[in-house]
Design a protein around this motif. Structure first.
Motif, PDB file in Angstrom:
ATOM      1  N   ARG A 167       0.930  -1.433  -0.050  1.00 50.86           N
ATOM      2  CA  ARG A 167       0.030   0.123  -0.093  1.00 50.86           C
ATOM      3  C   ARG A 167       1.078   1.245  -0.046  1.00 50.86           C
ATOM      4  N   GLU A 168       1.818   1.190   0.730  1.00 50.49           N
ATOM      5  CA  GLU A 168       2.697   2.412   0.953  1.00 50.49           C
ATOM      6  C   GLU A 168       3.536   2.707  -0.304  1.00 50.49           C
TER       7      GLU A 168
ATOM      8  N   ASP B 291       1.562   4.522  -2.788  1.00 52.45           N
ATOM      9  CA  ASP B 291       1.591   6.036  -2.694  1.00 52.45           C
ATOM     10  C   ASP B 291       2.812   6.549  -3.463  1.00 52.45           C
TER      11      ASP B 291
ATOM     12  N   PRO C 204      -8.527  -4.892  -4.082  1.00 51.25           N
ATOM     13  CA  PRO C 204      -8.406  -4.479  -2.729  1.00 51.25           C
ATOM     14  C   PRO C 204      -7.276  -5.418  -2.000  1.00 51.25           C
ATOM     15  N   LEU C 205      -6.181  -4.680  -1.452  1.00 51.44           N
ATOM     16  CA  LEU C 205      -5.190  -5.540  -0.699  1.00 51.44           C
ATOM     17  C   LEU C 205      -6.001  -6.170   0.542  1.00 51.44           C
TER      18      LEU C 205
ATOM     19  N   GLU D  31       1.841  -0.154  11.626  1.00 52.84           N
ATOM     20  CA  GLU D  31       1.467   0.952  10.849  1.00 52.84           C
ATOM     21  C   GLU D  31       1.931   2.115  12.070  1.00 52.84           C
TER      22      GLU D  31
END
Length: 428
Positions: free
Chosen positions: A258-259, A262, A321-322, A372
Motif C-alpha cells: 500500500r505504501e 503511494d 483491494p489488498l 503501522e
C-alpha cells in the motif's frame, strides 16, 4: 563414489581458524548441494565461518563454487541494457516495489530475482504475494518475455540458479548465522553474478534494524560485494544507507505494498521516496542513462503504469483491494515531546511476531499483519496520541508483539529538530 574430503575435517579446519583450501571449498559446496554433507554439518560449518571469518580469496572461491552449483543466465538477447539492485534487508524496506517499475519506465530491463522474509526483515516476494493472483515463480522464457515487453520483473530465483545458496539461505535463517559477512556477501553475489545482469547497485543497510548494525561492518560487507562483482565483470556500486529507524510508516506485507503504491502515485513518505530516487539514479547511470528526470516518472504516472503492467503480467490484479488484518491494537504515547528515536529492530520483531514474518523455512505469513507507524523521528507527540497500530489475524499474538515494541520510541521534551540522512556513503 568416493568423496575427496570428509565434512568433519572441513568443519574442524574452520572451527580452528584455518583457511579453507580451494579444493575443500569446491567440494563442500558441491557435496552439500548433492546431499552428501548433511544439514547439521553445514550448520556447524556456517557457525564456524560466522565465528572465524574468511579471507578475501576464500570468499571469492566460496562465491564461485555457489555459482558453479547451478546454471547461469544470459540477458544478451534482450534489446535493452540490464541493471539490478539488491538490498541487504531492513525494516519497512519496500524499495524494490516502486524502484523496479520506476527504472523500467526509462527503457531499461530490471530483472529483480528476490527472496522471502529472513528473520525480522520482510521478503519482497511475501509482500507481492499479498496482491490477489500474483505469482512469484516464472520460467526463464516467461521472465525474458516480460523483461522485453514490460521491462521489469520481480520473481523468485529459479531452482537452477545457485541451488547451493537456496539451501544455505534457509539454513542460515534458523541457525543464527544470517549476519556472517562472508556468507551474506557470497549469498547475494553468487545469485547476482549467476543472474547475468550487466550492472548492479547494492543497498547496504546499517543501524538497529539492519543485519550489519555497526557502520564499520556494513562498510566491510559493501566493499566485499563491490569487489566480488567488479572481479566478475559486473559494474557494481554500493550505497551505505541508514536503518536505525524503519523506512516509511508501514511494516508488513500488504501494508508495505500500500505504501509503495503511494510512492508510485507521486506521494509517500519522504525517506522512501529519497532512497527510491537515489537508487534509481545509480541504476540508470550504470545503464548509460544519467541525464533523466527520475522524479518526473513518479509524478506523471509512468512508473505506476509500468507497475500495473508488471503485476498483471505475473497474474496479479493491480486494482484488487489488498488484504486487511481482522484485528488491530493501538499503542499510545504516555508523554508530550518530540520523537528522537524509533528502534527499527523492535518494530521489525513486533511485525514478525504479529505474523508478517516466519520463524522457520516454509512457514506461512499473514498478508495483512504488521505495524503501522503514526509517529516517526522528528515528529511532535502529545500524551495519548497513537504512536502505532498493530495488525494481525490472530489476536493472541498481540501480547508478545507489544513486549517487542515496548520502549521503541524515544520521546524527549526539549528536542531540537532532526533531519535523518538516508544515504550515508557511496562505495564503488
Amino acid at each position: 563414489m568416493t568423496e575427496a574430503f570428509d565434512a568433519i575435517d572441513v568443519i574442524r579446519d574452520k572451527r580452528d581458524g584455518a583457511r579453507l583450501s580451494d579444493e575443500k571449498i569446491d567440494w563442500v559446496i558441491d557435496a552439500y548441494t548433492r546431499g552428501v554433507v548433511a544439514e547439521e554439518q553445514m550448520a556447524a560449518l556456517a557457525m564456524a565461518i560466522f565465528l572465524r571469518g574468511m579471507d578475501r580469496e576464500e570468499i571469492a572461491r566460496w562465491t564461485a563454487a555457489m555459482i558453479a552449483s547451478g546454471e547461469r543466465m544470459d540477458f544478451g538477447s534482450l534489446s535493452k541494457d540490464t541493471t539490478d539492485k539488491h538490498s541487504t534487508g531492513g525494516v519497512g524496506d519496500k524499495i524494490t516495489l516502486p524502484l523496479a517499475p520506476l527504472v523500467a519506465s526509462f527503457g531499461v530491463a530490471v530483472p529483480q530475482l528476490s527472496g522471502r522474509g529472513l528473520g525480522h526483515t520482510g521478503g519482497t516476494l511475501d509482500k507481492l504475494e499479498s496482491i490477489p493472483g500474483w505469482r512469484a515463480d516464472l520460467g526463464n522464457e516467461e521472465m525474458m518475455a516480460q523483461l522485453e515487453d514490460v521491462g521489469a520483473v520481480i520473481c523468485a530465483a529459479g531452482s537452477g540458479l545457485a541451488p547451493a545458496d537456496k539451501k544455505l539461505y534457509a539454513l542460515r535463517d534458523v541457525t543464527g548465522t544470517v549476519e556472517a559477512i562472508p556468507l551474506i556477501a557470497s549469498s547475494i553475489m553468487s545469485k547476482k553474478i549467476a543472474e547475468g545482469t550487466a550492472a548492479l547497485v547494492l543497498d547496504v543497510k546499517t543501524g538497529a534494524g539492519a543485519f550489519m548494525r555497526e557502520e564499520s561492518d556494513a562498510r566491510e560487507l559493501a566493499r566485499t560485494m563491490v569487489d566480488l562483482g567488479t572481479d566478475a565483470g559486473v559494474r557494481t556500486v554500493a550505497l551505505l544507507t541508514d536503518m536505525s529507524a524503519p523506512l516509511g510508516r508501514m511494516v508488513g506485507n500488504a501494508l508495505e505494498v500500500r505504501e509503495s503504491l503511494d510512492v508510485l502515485a507521486g506521494g509517500g513518505p519522504a525517506d522512501v521516496v529519497e532512497l527510491t530516487v537515489a537508487l534509481a539514479r545509480e541504476m540508470l547511470a550504470a545503464a548509460g542513462k544519467d541525464d533523466v528526470d527520475v522524479e518526473a516518472a513518479l509524478a506523471d504516472g509512468r512508473a505506476m503504469d509500468t507497475w500495473k503492467r508488471m503485476i498483471s503480467a505475473q497474474g496479479g490484479d493491480p486494482d484488487a483491494p489488498l488484504p486487511v488484518a481482522s484485528h488491530t491494537e493501538e499503542i499510545r504515547a504516555s508523554a508530550d515531546g518530540v520523537v528522537t528515536g524509533l528502534d527499527a529492530l523492535q518494530v521489525g520483531v513486533a511485525g514478525w511476531r504479529l505474523g508478517a514474518g516466519r520463524s522457520r523455512p516454509g512457514e506461512a505469513v499473514q498478508a495483512g499483519a504488521g505495524v503501522e507507524l503514526h509517529k516517526v523521528v522528528g515528529e511532535k507527540v502529545a500524551a495519548g496520541d497513537v504512536l502505532a497500530t498493530l495488525h494481525t489475524d490472530t489476536p493472541d499474538r498481540f501480547g508478545r508483539a507489544l513486549e517487542a515494541i515496548d520502549g521503541a520510541w524515544t520521546i524527549e521534551s526539549a528536542a531540537s529538530e532532526q533531519t535523518r540522512r538516508i544515504v550515508l556513503d557511496r562505495i564503488a
